[in-house]
Design a protein around this motif. Structure first.
Motif, PDB file in Angstrom:
ATOM      1  N   ASP A 130      45.297  54.533  36.465  1.00  0.00           N
ATOM      2  CA  ASP A 130      46.693  54.618  36.869  1.00  0.00           C
ATOM      3  C   ASP A 130      46.816  55.795  37.839  1.00  0.00           C
ATOM      4  OD1 ASP A 130      49.624  55.710  36.302  1.00  0.00           O
ATOM      5  OD2 ASP A 130      49.534  53.587  35.757  1.00  0.00           O
ATOM      6  N   LEU A 131      47.826  55.780  38.678  1.00  0.00           N
ATOM      7  CA  LEU A 131      48.001  56.880  39.638  1.00  0.00           C
ATOM      8  C   LEU A 131      48.117  58.239  38.957  1.00  0.00           C
ATOM      9  CD1 LEU A 131      50.288  55.295  42.363  1.00  0.00           C
ATOM     10  CD2 LEU A 131      47.870  55.909  42.539  1.00  0.00           C
ATOM     11  N   ARG A 132      48.615  58.253  37.742  1.00  0.00           N
ATOM     12  CA  ARG A 132      48.723  59.536  37.034  1.00  0.00           C
ATOM     13  C   ARG A 132      47.341  60.108  36.684  1.00  0.00           C
ATOM     14  NH1 ARG A 132      50.610  55.847  32.939  1.00  0.00           N
ATOM     15  NH2 ARG A 132      49.021  55.701  31.308  1.00  0.00           N
ATOM     16  N   ASP A 133      46.270  59.294  36.830  1.00  0.00           N
ATOM     17  CA  ASP A 133      44.909  59.747  36.559  1.00  0.00           C
ATOM     18  C   ASP A 133      44.253  60.409  37.767  1.00  0.00           C
ATOM     19  OD1 ASP A 133      45.066  58.574  33.979  1.00  0.00           O
ATOM     20  OD2 ASP A 133      44.422  56.634  34.799  1.00  0.00           O
ATOM     21  N   ALA A 134      44.926  60.439  38.901  1.00  0.00           N
ATOM     22  CA  ALA A 134      44.305  60.917  40.147  1.00  0.00           C
ATOM     23  C   ALA A 134      43.825  62.368  40.049  1.00  0.00           C
ATOM     24  CB  ALA A 134      45.265  60.753  41.324  1.00  0.00           C
ATOM     25  N   LYS A 135      44.618  63.247  39.466  1.00  0.00           N
ATOM     26  CA  LYS A 135      44.206  64.655  39.357  1.00  0.00           C
ATOM     27  C   LYS A 135      42.979  64.805  38.464  1.00  0.00           C
ATOM     28  CE  LYS A 135      48.583  66.888  40.357  1.00  0.00           C
ATOM     29  NZ  LYS A 135      49.662  67.753  39.868  1.00  0.00           N
ATOM     30  N   LEU A 146      37.558  63.968  48.868  1.00  0.00           N
ATOM     31  CA  LEU A 146      37.642  65.409  49.100  1.00  0.00           C
ATOM     32  C   LEU A 146      38.937  66.060  48.635  1.00  0.00           C
ATOM     33  CD1 LEU A 146      36.007  65.381  52.645  1.00  0.00           C
ATOM     34  CD2 LEU A 146      34.908  65.813  50.424  1.00  0.00           C
ATOM     35  N   CYS A 147      39.875  65.252  48.148  1.00  0.00           N
ATOM     36  CA  CYS A 147      41.141  65.807  47.659  1.00  0.00           C
ATOM     37  C   CYS A 147      41.791  64.797  46.713  1.00  0.00           C
ATOM     38  CB  CYS A 147      42.072  66.144  48.824  1.00  0.00           C
ATOM     39  SG  CYS A 147      42.591  64.715  49.780  1.00  0.00           S
ATOM     40  N   VAL A 148      42.832  65.211  46.038  1.00  0.00           N
ATOM     41  CA  VAL A 148      43.525  64.336  45.087  1.00  0.00           C
ATOM     42  C   VAL A 148      44.046  63.087  45.790  1.00  0.00           C
ATOM     43  CG1 VAL A 148      45.491  64.154  43.504  1.00  0.00           C
ATOM     44  CG2 VAL A 148      44.096  66.215  43.512  1.00  0.00           C
ATOM     45  N   HIS A 149      44.467  63.235  47.046  1.00  0.00           N
ATOM     46  CA  HIS A 149      44.952  62.071  47.803  1.00  0.00           C
ATOM     47  C   HIS A 149      43.858  60.997  47.908  1.00  0.00           C
ATOM     48  CE1 HIS A 149      47.140  59.728  50.752  1.00  0.00           C
ATOM     49  NE2 HIS A 149      46.040  59.738  51.494  1.00  0.00           N
ATOM     50  N   ASP A 150      42.602  61.406  48.091  1.00  0.00           N
ATOM     51  CA  ASP A 150      41.495  60.445  48.165  1.00  0.00           C
ATOM     52  C   ASP A 150      41.309  59.727  46.830  1.00  0.00           C
ATOM     53  OD1 ASP A 150      41.004  61.211  50.814  1.00  0.00           O
ATOM     54  OD2 ASP A 150      39.556  62.738  50.193  1.00  0.00           O
ATOM     55  N   SER A 151      41.475  60.439  45.734  1.00  0.00           N
ATOM     56  CA  SER A 151      41.380  59.808  44.415  1.00  0.00           C
ATOM     57  C   SER A 151      42.533  58.829  44.202  1.00  0.00           C
ATOM     58  CB  SER A 151      41.360  60.865  43.309  1.00  0.00           C
ATOM     59  OG  SER A 151      40.168  61.607  43.370  1.00  0.00           O
ATOM     60  N   ARG A 152      43.716  59.183  44.669  1.00  0.00           N
ATOM     61  CA  ARG A 152      44.869  58.264  44.594  1.00  0.00           C
ATOM     62  C   ARG A 152      44.589  57.001  45.399  1.00  0.00           C
ATOM     63  NH1 ARG A 152      50.028  59.265  43.245  1.00  0.00           N
ATOM     64  NH2 ARG A 152      50.752  58.118  45.069  1.00  0.00           N
ATOM     65  N   ALA A 153      44.037  57.162  46.594  1.00  0.00           N
ATOM     66  CA  ALA A 153      43.721  56.013  47.441  1.00  0.00           C
ATOM     67  C   ALA A 153      42.699  55.106  46.764  1.00  0.00           C
ATOM     68  CB  ALA A 153      43.212  56.481  48.805  1.00  0.00           C
TER      69      ALA A 153
END
Length: 175
Positions: free
Chosen positions: A17-22, A46-53
């Motif tokens: 889920d998006l809440r798991d990105a961090k 390389l950043c939380v945004h990449d994990s969200r993507a």
């Protein structure tokens, strides 16, 4: 979306889920050198945004029936990822991919996770063939399909580029 799958050993496989990105980014960051030896994507996460993507991509694949990715949750924390990196419904086949944080190795978690994915793949997804590919020198990763009765089908030479080198893949399947 797939349901939460229980794998025993206190391990749960839950769709990301998006809440798991961090938590995902922190796990990648803590394991980046190890993961980079065998996987191409840590260099681009390389950043939380990449994990969200990444989470958005795997959720889209799940909605379209082309893949299913799960976070591995053990002792109330994310310790890895496992799932079907591709599913071909027409041919009733799929491929499992996985990685685990160093701190969680040695507890049988990945074997339990892959065994759970096999049950899900054959019973729920109605697959006929499931494959796993691993770098030929990645002995820990190759031990999983061997342990679970997969057949070694052969080696794909220079199947994947990792930085400035190419890696051969051992291919395993289970029918």
């Amino acid at each position: 979306m797939a349901a939460v799958l229980r794998a025993g050993r206190g391990l749960a496989l839950r769709p990301l889920d998006l809440r798991d990105a961090k938590a995902l980014f922190a796990l990648v960051e803590a394991n980046r050198p190890r993961l980079g030896r065998w996987l191409p994507w840590p260099a681009t996460n390389l950043c939380v945004h990449d994990s969200r993507a990444y989470i958005l991509r795997v959720r889209a694949l799940a909605r379209s029936g082309l893949g299913q990715s799960f976070g591995l949750w053990w002792q109330d924390r994310l310790v890895g990822i496992a799932g079907f990196v591709w599913i071909d419904a027409a041919h009733r086949s799929g491929a499992i991919g996985y990685w685990l944080a160093e701190e969680a190795e040695g507890h049988g978690l990945m074997t339990a996770a892959v065994k759970t994915l096999l049950r899900h793949g054959f019973r729920t997804l109605k697959l006929n063939r499931i494959e796993i590919r691993a770098g030929v020198r990645n002995h820990r990763s190759r031990a999983i399909p061997r342990r679970l009765g997969f057949r070694h089908e052969g080696t794909l030479r220079q199947a994947e580029r990792l930085g400035d080198r190419f890696v051969d893949h051992a291919v395993y399947s289970l029918l």
